[in-house]
Design a protein around this motif. Sequence first.
Motif, PDB file in Angstrom:
ATOM      1  N   LEU A 129       0.899  -1.176   0.017  1.00  0.00           N
ATOM      2  CA  LEU A 129       0.095   0.031  -0.134  1.00  0.00           C
ATOM      3  C   LEU A 129       0.813   1.317  -0.028  1.00  0.00           C
ATOM      4  N   VAL A 130       1.876   1.244   0.791  1.00  0.00           N
ATOM      5  CA  VAL A 130       2.695   2.496   0.871  1.00  0.00           C
ATOM      6  C   VAL A 130       3.626   2.629  -0.434  1.00  0.00           C
ATOM      7  N   ASP A 131       3.985   1.580  -0.984  1.00  0.00           N
ATOM      8  CA  ASP A 131       4.546   1.427  -2.242  1.00  0.00           C
ATOM      9  C   ASP A 131       3.545   2.076  -3.321  1.00  0.00           C
ATOM     10  N   GLU A 132       2.488   1.538  -3.272  1.00  0.00           N
ATOM     11  CA  GLU A 132       1.450   2.198  -4.171  1.00  0.00           C
ATOM     12  C   GLU A 132       1.040   3.317  -4.004  1.00  0.00           C
ATOM     13  N   LEU A 133       0.527   4.014  -2.781  1.00  0.00           N
ATOM     14  CA  LEU A 133       0.311   5.317  -2.759  1.00  0.00           C
ATOM     15  C   LEU A 133       1.334   6.442  -2.179  1.00  0.00           C
ATOM     16  N   LYS A 134       2.523   5.954  -2.006  1.00  0.00           N
ATOM     17  CA  LYS A 134       3.707   6.837  -1.325  1.00  0.00           C
ATOM     18  C   LYS A 134       3.354   7.494  -0.257  1.00  0.00           C
ATOM     19  N   ASN A 135       2.571   7.006   0.592  1.00  0.00           N
ATOM     20  CA  ASN A 135       2.396   7.566   1.836  1.00  0.00           C
ATOM     21  C   ASN A 135       2.169   6.725   2.955  1.00  0.00           C
ATOM     22  N   GLU A 136       2.789   6.761   4.053  1.00  0.00           N
ATOM     23  CA  GLU A 136       2.868   6.078   5.190  1.00  0.00           C
ATOM     24  C   GLU A 136       1.713   6.249   6.111  1.00  0.00           C
ATOM     25  N   ARG A 137       1.195   7.365   5.986  1.00  0.00           N
ATOM     26  CA  ARG A 137      -0.050   7.762   6.975  1.00  0.00           C
ATOM     27  C   ARG A 137      -1.365   7.136   6.872  1.00  0.00           C
ATOM     28  N   VAL A 138      -1.201   6.461   5.437  1.00  0.00           N
ATOM     29  CA  VAL A 138      -2.607   6.110   5.210  1.00  0.00           C
ATOM     30  C   VAL A 138      -2.709   4.625   5.928  1.00  0.00           C
ATOM     31  N   ILE A 139      -1.895   4.141   6.361  1.00  0.00           N
ATOM     32  CA  ILE A 139      -1.800   2.484   6.925  1.00  0.00           C
ATOM     33  C   ILE A 139      -3.016   2.247   7.897  1.00  0.00           C
ATOM     34  N   ASN A 140      -3.313   3.379   8.823  1.00  0.00           N
ATOM     35  CA  ASN A 140      -4.335   3.210   9.756  1.00  0.00           C
ATOM     36  C   ASN A 140      -5.599   2.995   8.828  1.00  0.00           C
ATOM     37  N   VAL A 141      -6.023   3.834   8.003  1.00  0.00           N
ATOM     38  CA  VAL A 141      -7.046   4.113   7.420  1.00  0.00           C
ATOM     39  C   VAL A 141      -7.596   2.811   6.642  1.00  0.00           C
TER      40      VAL A 141
END
Lengths: 191, 533
Positions: A129-141
Amino acid sequence: MKKDIIFAGVGGQGIVSAAAMIVTQVDKLGFQCKQNEVHGMAQRGGSVVCHVRISDGQIYSDIIPKGSADLILATEPMEALRYIEYLSKDGTVITSNRPFKNIDYPDEKDIINSIEKRSNSIVVDANGLVDELKNERVINVAMIGALSKAIGIEGLKDGILKDVEKRFSKKGEAVVQLNHKAFEFGEAAVQ
Amino acid sequence: MSSESMALLGDEAIAMGAIHSGISAAYAYPGTPATEIQEAIQKYVAAYPDPKINSAWSINEKVAMEEAVGASLIGKRSLVNMKHVGVNVAADPFMNAAITGCGGGIVIAAADDPSMHSSQNEQDSRYYADFAKIPCFEPSNQQQAYDMTREAFDIAEKYEVPILLRLTTRLAHTRARVSFAKPRGQNELKLPDNFKKWTLLPSNARPQYKKLLQKQKDLIAYSDASAFNELKITKGSKLGIITSGLGYNYLMENIQDGSIECSILRIGVYPLPEKKIKELASSCQEILVIEEGYPYIERYLPSYLMRFGINVSVKGKLDGTLPEQGELTPGIVRAALGMGSLENCESDTSGLVRPRPPALCKGCPHHDTYLALNEALKGKEKERIVFSDIGCYTLGAYPPYETIHSCLCMGASISMAKAAAENGLKYAVAVIGDSTFDHSGITPLLEGIKRENPFTVVIVDNSTTAMTGGQDTICGETALEKLVVGMGIDQKHLRRIIPLPKQHEQNVKVFEEELEYAGPSVIIALRKCIQIK
């Protein structure tokens, strides 16, 4: 109806907020809820846990009895294992596969294997997910998306998505969309 | 607040209870698990500034308690709130406020921390209420936390005694829906008719103490009549259970399906209700006491039973039916009831789970202070002790730092270092934060400077109370420096360092120089906590 959920992670990952997001919505839907949180020393990069109890009847204990949790939701795989004794025999583990290494960490494959060999386990590919969206903060969602699907309470998904929109709309439509995508990514991990 | 119910932490429920009771002020020093009480009041005050409620943090718990007595003397209600060990700091005014008694109501919310989640002991605040001979309220859920706070203010004024409201960590930090009752306005300013009761000269204190003793009968009668002391007799059942606080919740969690037949007395108000205890004891053959904290009820019980001439056995913590240490859990209570374990047998994690203790944040100024101090102390291991204190910097006891060698209570780092220095230790160092220094470090430092003791005090000034979530410090930065100057320190030995990696060599040198100085020196390591926004 009774759902006892352990939220586990590392201080700073937003465990308390994630639990609050679920509880706020479930509370609005008319269920009884109790949410036990960790405040203080442990929040400084230590192991953090929240006990969330949802029921259509009276809830007595503020914490979940060991051996009776329906779900563990972990934003970090070792933290999922830390609370495994709380899980009931047929309980479900939902965990992120992204380790948080601020300690001498064992081989992460061993941890994931140990979770995957349990009959009811869902590993959300947070690394992907982080690779795809380039954002670590979205893991919680994403983890909330997986949980929302797994507990199957009617109206919960809509409530959370509205909340996400409210929280992130100030940051622009792109951020709202990013979080929607993360939510759906989590949902897709649950069969 | 217009809404009639809200999902609140136990701490927040107490805050709302106090606000709706018409408090004019809330006095507190931050400490887990109590911090969220005052924070909730501050949030409320920010949203609803009228009528005014004074809610700034106090410098320490003793001052907070005295402030409440000051407000009480002029007829105003106030809430004092703190963690359990804070009551030790407040003990002097606390004990004596029981003798003066209240004008405007005083409620002291003390949050105990069994299992020591964020504390250095697990003392039970009910003993303080008993020690002072004042009533204690002990809620078992968030609704009761609100309701009891409301009632406590009325009782404080009715019987003219301060009330202690005791809660424990899990209750403080669990969120549940709480319904509100109609808010009450604040008290008018009212000066006392006479000042004797407020002036504890022996000649005034003796009659006041007599009055307090005479009130005890009325307080027990109140306790017996209170619905918060709830007795449910199940006819024919041999087992009687006396429980309080979270013990009640864990009991009900296990027996709500009716699997065990018993009579239950839930204690919510102390002094203990004599008649209800007698009634329970007369109905059963064995009493199990389930209470969180020390075996307080359990210790009192035999003297009651003896007085009533009732012979039943008592089980609890003293005979090992329940563990004396640590918080209760549903599982522990289950075992005490003789019920089978629910625990999962498949919980083997074969050594994969490693401890993850709290740690200093990445980029924390204390990190740089400790690295420099460690280097300056290298080779001096046999002649040095670093005494420390209560705050984030206590984490310097853990690897990779292992810089500090003691942590006793607020302010003790300076007193202990001073004593070690005057008793022969060559390198006696104290490490203390700005907020802790304000709280309890000023007096020992003044003593050390005036006695010219050869010790080194490091004030790690991150300009906040970081461990509890970043509450304002009363006196930090330039004002703190001026305060130390005012104590009479030789200004050549008041040093300032900036704890940053690039300053490392320079900081080591400052530490080395001051360690060798044979008099009092103060090094202020000033850099803002990275969590402050």
